[in-house]
Design a protein around this motif. Structure first.
Motif, PDB file in Angstrom:
ATOM      1  N   ASN A  87       1.002  -1.325  -0.084  1.00  8.98           N
ATOM      2  CA  ASN A  87       0.071  -0.087   0.022  1.00  8.98           C
ATOM      3  C   ASN A  87       0.813   1.218   0.142  1.00  8.98           C
ATOM      4  O   ASN A  87       0.505   2.284  -0.759  1.00  8.98           O
ATOM      5  N   GLU A  88       1.976   1.252   0.839  1.00  5.59           N
ATOM      6  CA  GLU A  88       2.897   2.268   0.951  1.00  5.59           C
ATOM      7  C   GLU A  88       3.319   2.628  -0.536  1.00  5.59           C
ATOM      8  O   GLU A  88       3.422   3.762  -0.873  1.00  5.59           O
ATOM      9  N   LEU A  89       3.924   1.544  -1.361  1.00  5.18           N
ATOM     10  CA  LEU A  89       4.539   1.715  -2.592  1.00  5.18           C
ATOM     11  C   LEU A  89       3.437   2.053  -3.512  1.00  5.18           C
ATOM     12  O   LEU A  89       3.915   2.939  -4.407  1.00  5.18           O
ATOM     13  N   ASN A  90       2.416   1.626  -3.476  1.00  3.55           N
ATOM     14  CA  ASN A  90       1.321   1.930  -4.535  1.00  3.55           C
ATOM     15  C   ASN A  90       0.831   3.435  -4.199  1.00  3.55           C
ATOM     16  O   ASN A  90       0.656   4.134  -5.227  1.00  3.55           O
ATOM     17  N   ALA A  91       0.783   3.825  -3.204  1.00  4.62           N
ATOM     18  CA  ALA A  91       0.693   5.273  -2.709  1.00  4.62           C
ATOM     19  C   ALA A  91       1.579   6.092  -3.243  1.00  4.62           C
ATOM     20  O   ALA A  91       1.275   7.075  -3.831  1.00  4.62           O
ATOM     21  N   GLU A  92       2.936   5.717  -3.244  1.00 12.10           N
ATOM     22  CA  GLU A  92       4.087   6.347  -3.641  1.00 12.10           C
ATOM     23  C   GLU A  92       4.126   6.419  -5.257  1.00 12.10           C
ATOM     24  O   GLU A  92       4.164   7.650  -5.790  1.00 12.10           O
ATOM     25  N   ALA A  93       3.725   5.548  -5.988  1.00 17.03           N
ATOM     26  CA  ALA A  93       3.835   5.306  -7.445  1.00 17.03           C
ATOM     27  C   ALA A  93       2.610   6.153  -7.946  1.00 17.03           C
ATOM     28  O   ALA A  93       2.719   6.777  -8.802  1.00 17.03           O
ATOM     29  N   ASN A  94       1.319   5.939  -7.301  1.00 17.61           N
ATOM     30  CA  ASN A  94       0.290   6.808  -7.635  1.00 17.61           C
ATOM     31  C   ASN A  94       0.693   8.451  -7.666  1.00 17.61           C
ATOM     32  O   ASN A  94       0.386   9.059  -8.549  1.00 17.61           O
ATOM     33  N   GLU A  95       1.215   8.943  -6.621  1.00 17.11           N
ATOM     34  CA  GLU A  95       1.666  10.143  -6.402  1.00 17.11           C
ATOM     35  C   GLU A  95       2.673  10.588  -7.532  1.00 17.11           C
ATOM     36  O   GLU A  95       2.612  11.837  -8.132  1.00 17.11           O
TER      37      GLU A  95
END
Length: 296
Positions: A87-95
């Motif tokens: 979830n942290e990585l997906n949030a970072e990628a989405n940003e």
């Protein structure tokens, strides 16, 4: 599972039988009670062993279930860790992807035609200019279109030269998204393994319950046999007590009979002795009676 005891083989004795049966009958009855008691004690011992064995198997299954529980919980913790990281990585990628879209929007890269499209259209127009017979006005309009598209192509290429940072951000975002996908794959694998241990835990607890039920039933069978053995032992003790009472009674009767015989012998001996003192002649039998009683 063990059957109930064969009650037809049991032996019993009533208070009336204790009082009315002969000594011989009571001796026989005592032997029967003793033998049946020993049989029942042996049966109770066997059932106790079976019960203990079943209880041991129950504990083994409970331990097995507990091991699966601990492994499941451990895997679920790992699942949670990978979920959080995903979830942290997906949030970072989405940003980062949002940054890419924002920069594209700022550069208007999402508007207008692509370089490939513009180049294709220019080629089509130039081919038309070279291959078709056009009037002066048509020729002029065609040339203007070609020039217009060449200007747009130049602008487009100029903007694309400013997208190096966008491409770098997009590449970084895609790498992060790929890493997030690896964590998601790990979540799936670990969750499947955790579910497997959960199912095995449930099965082990179910088997433990079944074996525990068998152990409880065997304990009831043990109690049944032990109580029957205890009852036979109590009756055996009652008969033995009655036999001792009869023995004492016989001894008392024999002692009384001996005393009566001795008393009668003394009285007879005294009569013989009196005759002896009076001068009567005694035969051998009389003399022996006097010696036996100590009067001679």
């Amino acid at each position: 599972m063990a059957d109930s005891i064969d009650e037809s083989k049991n032996v019993s004795v009533t208070d009336e039988e204790l009082e009315t049966k002969s000594k011989g009958e009571l001796i026989k009855l005592a032997g029967q009670l003793r033998d049946r008691r020993n049989e029942l004690n042996q049966l109770a011992s066997e059932r106790a062993s079976d019960r203990d064995e079943l209880n041991a198997k129950t504990r083994e299954k409970v331990d097995e279930a507990q091991q699966h529980r601990e492994k499941r919980d451990e895997l679920n913790e790992q699942v949670q860790e990978h979920k959080e990281k995903r979830n942290e990585l997906n949030a970072e990628a989405n940003e980062l992807f949002e940054q890419v879209e924002q920069q594209k929007s700022d550069l208007e890269l999402n508007e207008g035609k692509s370089v490939e499209k513009l180049e294709s259209e220019i080629e089509d127009l130039e081919f038309k200019q070279q291959t078709e017979v056009l009037g002066t006005e048509e020729e002029r309009e065609l040339i203007e279109k070609i020039e217009d598209k060449r200007e747009k192509l130049a602008e487009r290429k100029e903007k694309l030269e400013q997208t190096d940072d966008v491409d770098d951000i997009k590449e970084e975002a895609e790498e992060i998204r790929s890493e997030a996908s690896r964590h998601h794959q790990k979540v799936t694998e670990l969750a499947d393994e955790a579910q497997k241990h959960h199912n095995e835990m449930i099965e082990a607890y179910r088997e433990a319950d079944e074996i525990r039920d068998e152990a409880d039933e065997m304990h009831e069978k043990f109690v049944e046999a032990q109580e029957a053995a205890d009852q036979h032992h109590e009756d055996f003790v009652r008969v033995q007590k009655r036999l001792r009472e009869l023995d004492k009674k016989e001894e008392a009767e024999e002692r009384q009979e001996r005393e009566q015989e001795q008393e009668a012998a003394r009285e007879e001996a005294e009569e013989i002795y009196q005759k002896f003192k009076e001068g009567e002649t005694l035969d051998t039998e009389d003399l022996m009676k006097l010696q036996k009683t100590g009067l001679l």
